[in-house]
Motif scaffolding. Structure first.
Motif, PDB file in Angstrom:
ATOM      1  N   LEU A 130       0.832  -1.203   0.000  1.00 60.70           N
ATOM      2  CA  LEU A 130       0.000   0.000   0.000  1.00 60.70           C
ATOM      3  C   LEU A 130       0.865   1.251   0.000  1.00 60.70           C
ATOM      4  O   LEU A 130       0.640   2.197  -0.766  1.00 60.70           O
ATOM      5  CB  LEU A 130      -0.889   0.015   1.237  1.00 60.70           C
ATOM      6  CG  LEU A 130      -2.222  -0.726   1.107  1.00 60.70           C
ATOM      7  CD1 LEU A 130      -2.994  -0.642   2.414  1.00 60.70           C
ATOM      8  CD2 LEU A 130      -3.036  -0.119  -0.038  1.00 60.70           C
ATOM      9  N   LEU A 131       1.900   1.246   0.879  1.00 64.43           N
ATOM     10  CA  LEU A 131       2.806   2.399   0.952  1.00 64.43           C
ATOM     11  C   LEU A 131       3.467   2.650  -0.399  1.00 64.43           C
ATOM     12  O   LEU A 131       3.599   3.795  -0.831  1.00 64.43           O
ATOM     13  CB  LEU A 131       3.883   2.154   2.014  1.00 64.43           C
ATOM     14  CG  LEU A 131       3.450   2.362   3.474  1.00 64.43           C
ATOM     15  CD1 LEU A 131       4.606   2.031   4.409  1.00 64.43           C
ATOM     16  CD2 LEU A 131       2.991   3.810   3.689  1.00 64.43           C
ATOM     17  N   ALA A 132       3.872   1.562  -1.054  1.00 61.06           N
ATOM     18  CA  ALA A 132       4.551   1.708  -2.342  1.00 61.06           C
ATOM     19  C   ALA A 132       3.632   2.372  -3.349  1.00 61.06           C
ATOM     20  O   ALA A 132       4.058   3.264  -4.104  1.00 61.06           O
ATOM     21  CB  ALA A 132       5.009   0.334  -2.848  1.00 61.06           C
ATOM     22  N   LEU A 133       2.356   1.952  -3.367  1.00 54.50           N
ATOM     23  CA  LEU A 133       1.405   2.559  -4.301  1.00 54.50           C
ATOM     24  C   LEU A 133       1.264   4.051  -4.017  1.00 54.50           C
ATOM     25  O   LEU A 133       1.287   4.882  -4.941  1.00 54.50           O
ATOM     26  CB  LEU A 133       0.041   1.892  -4.168  1.00 54.50           C
ATOM     27  CG  LEU A 133      -0.181   0.583  -4.929  1.00 54.50           C
ATOM     28  CD1 LEU A 133      -1.627   0.151  -4.803  1.00 54.50           C
ATOM     29  CD2 LEU A 133       0.198   0.733  -6.398  1.00 54.50           C
ATOM     30  N   ALA A 134       1.148   4.387  -2.715  1.00 58.33           N
ATOM     31  CA  ALA A 134       0.950   5.779  -2.344  1.00 58.33           C
ATOM     32  C   ALA A 134       2.176   6.607  -2.706  1.00 58.33           C
ATOM     33  O   ALA A 134       2.080   7.675  -3.333  1.00 58.33           O
ATOM     34  CB  ALA A 134       0.669   5.875  -0.846  1.00 58.33           C
ATOM     35  N   LEU A 135       3.343   6.068  -2.367  1.00 57.87           N
ATOM     36  CA  LEU A 135       4.592   6.781  -2.619  1.00 57.87           C
ATOM     37  C   LEU A 135       4.791   7.001  -4.120  1.00 57.87           C
ATOM     38  O   LEU A 135       5.214   8.073  -4.573  1.00 57.87           O
ATOM     39  CB  LEU A 135       5.742   5.949  -2.045  1.00 57.87           C
ATOM     40  CG  LEU A 135       7.002   6.703  -1.652  1.00 57.87           C
ATOM     41  CD1 LEU A 135       6.689   7.693  -0.540  1.00 57.87           C
ATOM     42  CD2 LEU A 135       8.065   5.722  -1.167  1.00 57.87           C
ATOM     43  N   ARG A 136       4.448   5.969  -4.865  1.00 55.65           N
ATOM     44  CA  ARG A 136       4.618   6.036  -6.313  1.00 55.65           C
ATOM     45  C   ARG A 136       3.728   7.136  -6.894  1.00 55.65           C
ATOM     46  O   ARG A 136       4.157   7.916  -7.754  1.00 55.65           O
ATOM     47  CB  ARG A 136       4.254   4.692  -6.910  1.00 55.65           C
ATOM     48  CG  ARG A 136       4.504   4.585  -8.375  1.00 55.65           C
ATOM     49  CD  ARG A 136       4.231   3.179  -8.849  1.00 55.65           C
ATOM     50  NE  ARG A 136       4.054   3.162 -10.283  1.00 55.65           N
ATOM     51  CZ  ARG A 136       2.912   3.429 -10.889  1.00 55.65           C
ATOM     52  NH1 ARG A 136       1.840   3.721 -10.165  1.00 55.65           N
ATOM     53  NH2 ARG A 136       2.822   3.380 -12.205  1.00 55.65           N
TER      54      ARG A 136
END
Lengths: 717, 264
Positions: free
Chosen positions: A148-154
């Protein structure tokens, strides 16, 4: 930046992921031999403790690097929606289902072990669950958070760095850091900062496992989040893996040294009594800081070293590794109740740990692998965990694609007994068969039928695929694509072979048995065989009857093999170069026997190098070259395929000048005889007669099959 | 050929013919092995020879030390285990030779009942082992100071005779690896440690004693001693020994069958 991903390296990463998960099983199996959870075994050892220490250092970091790498790969391939769907199916569903089913079992096993270890009650409160016990499934929980964090950060980075120049800069910087061997130190820094400040750190156990509640734990989030992020960045430029592949010896050497330092500081076994106060490290804050630094560095040197070694040595496909990596997720998910249960059961058995630990692993793996093979791999469960389901048998795809309809009807029955749809005109068929040996294609989409009562000669140069075709019909080889059928069924069914006789190339029969014993032995597996005498008479081997096979000449051995091939009254006979090594009378006797069998209605498939053998016997000739049929027809049709004629005469014409005549392919002189090979015999003969009125002994012959065959295969090449 | 004749050709063999096929395969396997004197003779002669030398002549003069006269029974069973383990393990040599000579490939192409080849190999090992075992028993009766009753001797003989099976399973598995010329080396690699480290006839240092339970030879020895009621030398329950031997048979035999089906 997207570069094509080399699938070979993906195989290596898959192997690493599987290795990290399988090592987790080993890790948990060591626990009772140096620790109190799940139980304290009567045999305690330092080796299990050190094994635990080393595996525990790197295995989850390694896992999260791969998870980050494949996370970005997934996002690239499937888009955001596909990514979320996949993570929900393959992470959240196992997490929830696993938690409902596996956590109670695991906790029960641990509780059982602790009550046996501390009969008077639990001294340290070690078993009292705090928060929601995630047990070993915490890694799925963290993986979901990281995804989830990766999606948000991306999304954030894409908005801020629309042109991609910042990302390109990051890529360049990362390449430089990786090449300079500094990456482990940089990656270790955040973990060192978090760990050295943690006052209640049980240092021997490294990164505290966040298995006690849903609240994310800082050390694990930092350490494993770094790993996930690095994996994600590695996928931006897959060739970075090659940098790691070059560095593996250095990294692994450093890793071993750093781990030795850590063990020297923290002890070879955890100091359970001191853990609550000093975290097991003597020497105050500086020592704790030094230990944290060495430990975090060792995490990353192990991770890089193992990743690099895997890319270096495990790239490329291997069926065993493929199977294990498919199995590893299931194995890891369900192992704790089994491993812990076995540890508790064995805890008081008076055997050394070096016997019990391997025994626990062997039993666990046997149970897990068989459950995977039968309950997971072919079912919806396997589809959920690995994204695909493997059918038990691949026979279903028999008889697909092209090919005459009647063959397809026959192939459709490949799974069972012949029914009315099968074609009475075919006794054996290869339906669109492809067979490869490594990268060599031995048969390339071959389609070949054998009709009842015919003698089919298969010709071709060495390596054309003749013996491969026979092997597929006999069931000693399996096609990569397509279907082999014999007597109305697949060759692997014994029923298909009941009507089949075989003479293979280069077979060594038992040397101490006599010829008649060999015939008796082989005939015992047929329904209505010839008597031994009949078989020997048919093949002209009666005088060999009482002689031991090992003392026969090469040709006599072939004769005995021929006798064993025909002794079962076959309806279909495979003869792979049967007359090699025979003298002329023996060869003619064998030809006679073969012709008799064919006249009695037996179909024969004969491969041979002796073209006169095909000319003497064959109803139909098939010429193979490079795994394909290049010509097919009767012997006469084959000859007609080539128009060459041989001309012989006694003449004084100059052979050198003749070679330039139109229609002359080759001309030679043998004393006063001239031999000419001509593509247009009539023109050449007319000119010969015109040039030499004294010409005598004129002879014009059709080319032999040998010449036809040579020409056809040369054209095909 | 019409569909009807095709179907007739595919009808399964009657049971009697299937059994006959098994029997013939086993018969000729045994015959071939016994005629191969280079292979069969050592397996038959060596166990009795070294039993007479070490178990009878050398230890016969000793009183048995702290173990008492019962030691002769223990040594007898130990050497008898050697007599059955050897032909079992070295079945692998035959398998490797036949694999290399394409004979197993030929047999896969013949309509041989499934398993006939393997049953025949085990039967061959059992016949050779049975002869070697009987010779050791005869030698023990004639020359050694054993105190076993005829009933106990019979039990030992029967247990060890059947005990050839797990060792044949090991041998079959070994035979599926490597070439014919390497097969004896593989056999020795497994057989020698198994004989010397399982404590059947030489005293072991303490560090090795705890490891004896990994060797199938120890379990067969224990099974024979346990079932024959030789309490003095029964260290583990016979059920456990039987379970281990069954496990070895299933594991090695299963793997061997699987590998032979693909590579034979």
């Amino acid at each position: 930046m997207n570069r094509p991903t080399n699938p070979d390296r993906l195989h290596a990463l898959d192997a690493v992921r599987a290795g990290a998960l399988l090592l987790g099983i080993v890790l948990h199996a060591t626990m009772s031999f140096f620790f109190v959870v799940p139980a304290r075994d009567v045999s305690q050892g330092t080796v299990p403790a050190v094994a635990f220490f080393v595996i525990h250092t790197f295995r989850m970091t390694l896992f999260f690097v791969i998870a980050g790498f494949f996370g970005r790969l997934l996002l690239q391939r499937r888009g955001v929606r596909g990514f979320v769907k996949d993570r929900a199916r393959r992470v959240l569903v196992p997490l929830t289902a696993g938690w409902v089913i596996l956590a109670p079992l695991t906790i029960a096993a641990v509780a059982w072990g602790l009550t046996r270890t501390f009969p008077g009650g639990d001294p340290g409160g070690a078993a009292a669950p705090r928060g929601i016990p995630l047990v070993h499934l915490w890694f799925l929980y963290d993986l979901a958070i990281f995804s989830l964090l990766a999606l948000a950060l991306r999304a954030g980075v894409a908005a801020l760095d629309a042109g991609g120049s910042a990302r390109a800069g990051l890529d360049r910087w990362l390449d430089r850091v990786l090449a300079s061997y500094l990456a482990p130190a940089l990656l270790a820094a955040p973990t060192v900062a978090v760990l050295s400040r943690k006052t209640d750190w049980a240092a021997w156990f490294g990164i505290p496992t966040p298995d006690i509640g849903l609240m994310p734990q800082l050390p694990a989030m930092v350490a494993y989040g770094t790993a996930f992020g690095l994996g994600w960045l590695l996928h931006r430029r897959v060739d970075r893996l090659d940098t790691l592949a070059r560095q593996w010896p250095v990294n692994l050497g450093l890793a071993a040294a750093l781990t030795s330092v850590c063990l020297a500081i923290a002890g070879l076994r955890p100091d359970l009594s001191a853990a609550a106060t000093t975290g097991g490290i003597e020497g105050g804050a500086p020592m704790r800081w030094a230990y944290a630094a060495a430990y975090a560095l060792s995490i990353w040197t192990w991770t890089f070293g193992l990743l690099g070694a895997a890319v270096r040595f495990l790239s490329g496909e291997s069926a065993v590794r493929r199977y294990l990596s498919d199995a590893s997720y299931w194995l890891y998910l369900v192992h704790p109740p089994i491993v812990f249960g076995l540890q508790v059961m064995l805890m008081e058995v008076p055997l050394h740990w070096s016997i019990k630990l391997p025994a626990i692993l062997v039993v666990t793996m046997a149970l897990l692998l068989s459950s995977y093979h039968f309950l997971v791999r072919p079912t919806a469960l396997g589809e959920l965990l690995n994204g695909r389901r493997y059918p038990r048998r691949a026979l279903q795809d028999a008889g697909r694609d092209a090919g005459p309809r009647r063959i397809r009807a026959l192939a459709g029955a490949a799974g069972g007994p012949v029914d009315e749809t099968s074609d009475p005109e075919t006794v054996a068929a290869l339906v669109n068969v492809t067979k490869r040996y490594g990268t060599t294609v031995a048969l390339d989409g071959l389609h070949l039928e054998v009709r009842p009562g015919e003698l089919l000669a298969v010709l071709g140069p060495n390596g054309a695929g003749k013996s491969t075709a026979i092997g597929l019909w006999l069931g000693t080889l399996q096609p990569d694509e397509g279907t082999a059928l014999v007597m109305g069924g697949p060759p692997l069914e014994a029923a298909s072979r009941l009507g089949v006789g075989v003479m293979m190339q280069e077979v060594a029969l038992a040397p101490t048995l006599t010829a008649s014993e060999h015939v008796a032995l082989t005939s015992s597996c047929y329904r209505d065989p010839l008597s031994v005498e009949e078989a020997l008479d048919l093949t002209g081997t009666r005088e060999l009857a009482r002689r031991r096979y090992g003392r026969l000449s090469a040709g006599q051995k072939r004769q005995v093999q021929f006798a064993t091939a025909v002794c079962g009254r076959p309806r279909l006979l495979f003869l792979d170069e049967p007359t090699v090594g025979l003298d002329v009378p023996a060869r003619e006797a064998m030809w006679k026997a073969i012709a008799k069998l064919r006249n009695d209605g037996c179909s024969v498939v004969l491969t041979t190098h002796y073209l006169e053998e095909a000319e003497a016997l064959a109803d139909r000739v098939v010429v193979l070259a490079r795994g394909r049929i290049v010509a097919e027809g009767s012997v006469d049709e084959m000859r007609a395929l080539v128009t060459r004629k041989r001309i012989r005469c006694a003449s004084s014409v100059d052979v050198g000048a003749m070679r330039s005549w139109p229609g002359v392919v080759e001309a030679t002189r043998d004393a006063d005889l001239v031999n000419v090979t001509a593509s247009d015999a009539e023109t050449v003969v007319r000119r010969l007669l015109a040039e030499d009125p004294d010409l005598r002994q004129l002879e014009v012959q059709q080319a032999s099959l040998a010449e036809a065959f040579t020409e056809i295969t040369r054209e095909a090449a | 050929m019409s569909g009807a004749t095709l179907a007739a050709a595919r009808a399964p063999l009657p049971l009697a013919r299937v059994l006959r096929a098994y029997l013939q395969e086993a018969r000729f396997e045994v015959l071939a092995a016994l005629r191969t004197t280079g292979l069969a003779l050592p397996f038959i002669a060596i166990p009795v020879a070294i039993y007479l030398l070490f178990g009878v002549v050398i230890s016969g003069s000793a009183g048995g030390g702290e173990l008492g006269p019962g030691i002769h029974n223990y040594l007898f069973v130990g050497f008898a285990v050697l007599a059955v383990a050897m032909p079992g393990v070295f079945t692998g040599v035959t398998v490797a030779t036949e694999r290399e000579g394409n004979l197993l490939k030929l047999k896969r192409a013949l309509p041989l009942p499934p398993g006939a080849t393997i049953v025949a190999k085990v039967a061959m090992a059992m016949v050779v082992a049975g002869i070697a075992l009987t010779l050791v028993v005869v030698a023990a009766l004639l020359a050694a100071k054993i105190t076993l009753s005829p009933g106990q001797l019979l039990i030992v003989w029967a247990v060890l005779f059947a005990g050839t099976i797990p060792f044949s399973a090991i041998g079959l598995l070994l035979g599926t690896f490597g070439s014919a010329s390497a097969a004896p080396a593989w056999g020795n690699l497994v057989f020698l440690p198994m004989m010397w480290l399982s404590g059947l006839f030489i005293p072991l240092p303490d560090s090795l004693k705890r490891w004896v339970i990994v060797w199938p030879t120890f379990h067969l020895d224990q099974l024979a001693l346990g079932l024959a009621g030789v309490r003095q030398f029964t260290y583990i329950p016979p059920e456990l020994a039987a379970a281990v031997l069954t496990g070895v048979t299933v594991l090695c035999g299963g793997l061997a069958i699987r590998r032979l089906a693909r590579r034979g």
